[in-house]
Design a protein around this motif. Structure first.
Motif, short mmCIF file in Angstrom:
data_model
loop_
_atom_site.label_atom_id
_atom_site.label_comp_id
_atom_site.label_asym_id
_atom_site.label_seq_id
_atom_site.Cartn_x
_atom_site.Cartn_y
_atom_site.Cartn_z
N VAL A 98 5.02 3.89 -10.99
CA VAL A 98 5.65 3.10 -10.71
C VAL A 98 5.53 2.16 -9.57
O VAL A 98 5.16 2.78 -8.33
CB VAL A 98 7.17 3.69 -10.54
CG1 VAL A 98 8.21 2.77 -10.11
CG2 VAL A 98 7.50 4.82 -11.67
N ASN A 99 5.38 1.12 -9.44
CA ASN A 99 5.10 0.10 -8.23
C ASN A 99 6.55 -0.33 -7.71
O ASN A 99 7.28 -1.03 -8.16
CB ASN A 99 4.25 -1.16 -8.69
CG ASN A 99 3.84 -1.94 -7.34
OD1 ASN A 99 4.53 -2.90 -7.20
ND2 ASN A 99 3.20 -1.46 -6.37
N THR A 140 7.38 -4.15 -6.88
CA THR A 140 7.69 -4.80 -8.24
C THR A 140 8.80 -4.51 -8.67
O THR A 140 9.79 -5.34 -9.03
CB THR A 140 6.53 -4.68 -9.15
OG1 THR A 140 5.27 -4.78 -8.70
CG2 THR A 140 6.81 -5.35 -10.50
N GLY A 163 5.29 -5.92 -15.53
CA GLY A 163 6.26 -4.64 -15.41
C GLY A 163 6.13 -3.92 -14.17
O GLY A 163 5.04 -3.80 -13.68
N ALA A 164 7.10 -2.99 -13.73
CA ALA A 164 6.94 -2.06 -12.68
C ALA A 164 6.19 -0.81 -12.96
O ALA A 164 5.85 -0.15 -12.07
CB ALA A 164 8.37 -2.10 -11.76
N ILE A 165 6.62 -0.41 -14.38
CA ILE A 165 6.36 0.65 -14.70
C ILE A 165 5.31 0.81 -15.98
O ILE A 165 5.25 -0.11 -16.78
CB ILE A 165 7.50 1.70 -15.15
CG1 ILE A 165 8.48 1.81 -14.41
CG2 ILE A 165 7.04 2.92 -15.63
CD1 ILE A 165 9.90 2.61 -14.47
#
Lengths: 324, 214
Positions: free
Chosen positions: A200-201, A204, A148-150
């Motif tokens: 948040v990345n 990604t 996941g990004a978040i």
């Protein structure tokens, strides 16, 4: 007369404006819980609590479960996506039936609107929650997963000591064969003001959303708007009356890019409770005063600044009053 | 080996789950990261991706292994704070294709903080220190449910005695539970030893640098 649904929809008109020039971005979500039972311990059915500080906390899985539902609604109402799908959805979702579903059952449901879906990659490029929160394609011999990004970097926690009550209750009906109905004791959170910080990345998120088949050709900022509006809707216009979401109401969402991400001071609500003149907060009015002591410190540590703020949604100007 | 340089940083998280390699779900966290856990954190900071395949969804990153070999990276680590564990009871899945659930108690490290030293060749120093100051990917403390942050990245001017983790061949009954470092002989995991985290009050030694890879 404006109804509440329209009012919340109006609050969502203004878009957030996240930059994708930083490695990370942050979303702080604040919500009130009143006489509620968010996300209980599955072993003993009690509220999760830090014993030392009496702060109630809940899990990222819990908040993401509700956010997903809100994301589906936001996609349809705010972004005009036709047939938006989310992957992790419980059975009988209209009634929040609460029963989780197997992979095959879930895919069969998605196929009604997207008949060509076959593989984990197809599901990932169709569902809106997967690029944000990640997933595992749980099929034997077909290993596929996405990070996941978040994710929450601070799990949802009340910023104050919370009052809980043990309430006895009787079951309305006896089980088959029993002569009388049973009884149980449940713990209720009388009042809690939760803060959940998502990280948040951005790399990604860019990778995860690059070839999405439904929310196509959308920027990082578009996806993050979907997230914040979904989160808001999940706790306003699209709340459920389920046990775990009853009595919980969104207060604010604040998004920002860090002004200096190599200089984060990871401030945690468990450490900030000592700043409260009275940690035993019991209502909204006391919570607002408490937030004035706690929120500026929290935001300072996580490199929030007015200049790098991406946007906010707030009830009754709560943020404006607390952090101006 | 060429000229050797050092990097020091702190590793923080709300919680950490340093899993035993043979246990996918993770029900009891080691006291701190093993050298191979730290290698993963360095790789995430550098933005070195893994290349999953249907047969192997979580392979070791060959790019990372090469980077570590070229720069002859070694690490030392220690627990900065007292190191308590917190229990979280969760629902888990027994068989992913049969939808059989069970309840699991996970005991993760609570608000852990570590100090990590990296020793490497001069040529890799600048690239790594810049990556640690601004990691490319999110940092996980053992698994993706446990996000972490890298703080206070600097080039140390001295290496002090402290309660540095050390490698042993046998399991020691220290106050804090071991981490294992595993190698592979191509067929199955082979235990190479234990990476023991002594308590902050333990006897102080110079850092014990260990390679991240076998």
């Amino acid at each position: 007369m404006k109804n509440k649904q329209n009012k919340s929809a109006e609050e969502l008109v203004k878009d957030f404006n996240f930059s994708d020039n930083t490695q990370n971005a942050y979303i702080l979500f604040g919500w009130e819980g009143i006489e509620c039972r968010p996300n209980l311990d599955p072993f003993d059915g009690t509220l999760r609590m830090y014993d030392e500080t009496q702060q109630v906390w809940t899990t990222d899985v819990h908040i993401k479960h509700h956010a997903r539902r809100g994301i589906q609604a936001a996609a349809e109402l705010d972004f005009k996506v036709k047939n938006p799908e989310i992957y992790y959805e419980k059975q009988g979702s209209e009634e929040e039936g609460g029963k989780a579903r197997s992979v095959d059952t879930r895919v069969a449901a998605i196929k009604k609107n997207y008949p060509k879906i076959k593989t984990g990659d197809d599901v990932y490029k169709t569902c809106l929650d997967i690029p944000l929160f990640g997933f595992v394609w749980a099929k034997k011999g077909e290993n596929f997963s996405r990070n996941g990004a978040i994710n929450t970097i601070l799990r949802p926690t009340t910023f104050h000591a919370a009052e809980t009550l043990s309430l006895g209750r009787n079951n309305a009906f006896a089980n088959n064969g029993a002569e009388a109905s049973g009884s149980a004791t449940v713990t209720s959170l009388e009042y809690g003001y939760f803060l959940a910080l998502f990280e948040v990345n951005i790399p990604t998120l860019k990778e995860n959303t690059a070839n999405h088949g439904v929310f196509k050709n959308k920027s990082v900022n578009d996806w993050l708007n979907l997230m914040v509006k979904g989160l808001w809707r999940a706790y306003t216009t699209h709340r459920y009356s389920s046990f775990t979401q009853r009595g919980q109401y969104a207060q604010f969402v604040l998004g920002w890019n860090p002004k200096d991400e190599s200089n984060i001071d990871p401030v945690h609500p468990r450490n900030l409770i000592e700043l409260l003149p009275n940690p035993n907060i019991r209502n909204s009015k006391e919570a607002k005063e408490g937030l004035k002591a706690v929120l500026p410190k929290l935001l300072e540590g996580w490199q929030y600044s007015k200049e790098t703020e991406a946007g906010r949604i707030e009830k009754k100007g709560i943020l404006t009053e607390v952090i101006s | 080996m060429g000229e050797r340089k050092y990097i020091r940083f702190r590793l923080w998280g709300e919680a950490a789950m340093w899993k035993h390699p043979s246990e996918a779900l993770g029900h009891f966290s080691g006291a701190g990261p093993s050298p191979s856990n730290i290698a993963g954190i360095l790789g995430a900071s550098l933005g070195l991706k893994i290349e999953p395949t249907p047969e192997n969804p979580r392979p070791v990153s060959q790019t990372l292994i090469e980077w570590l070999k070229i720069h002859q990276v070694k690490v030392a680590s220690r627990l900065v704070n007292k190191g308590y564990r917190i229990s979280t009871n969760v629902n888990a899945m027994k068989f992913v294709d049969q939808f059989v659930t069970f309840r699991l108690q996970r005991r993760s490290m609570d608000l852990p903080e570590y100090e990590v030293l990296v020793e490497l060749n001069k040529e890799g120093h600048k690239e790594l220190i810049n990556a640690l100051k601004k990691p490319y990917y999110q940092i996980y403390l053992g698994d993706s449910n446990h996000l972490g942050k890298i703080l206070e990245v600097k080039t140390p001017t001295s290496l002090e005695d402290s309660n540095w983790a050390y490698k042993t061949n046998e399991l020691e009954m220290e106050e804090y539970v071991w981490n294992t470092k595993f190698g592979t002989n191509g067929h199955r995991l082979v235990r190479e030893g234990y990476w023991t985290y002594p308590a902050p009050s333990s006897k102080k030694t110079q850092p014990n640098f260990e390679s991240c890879i076998t």
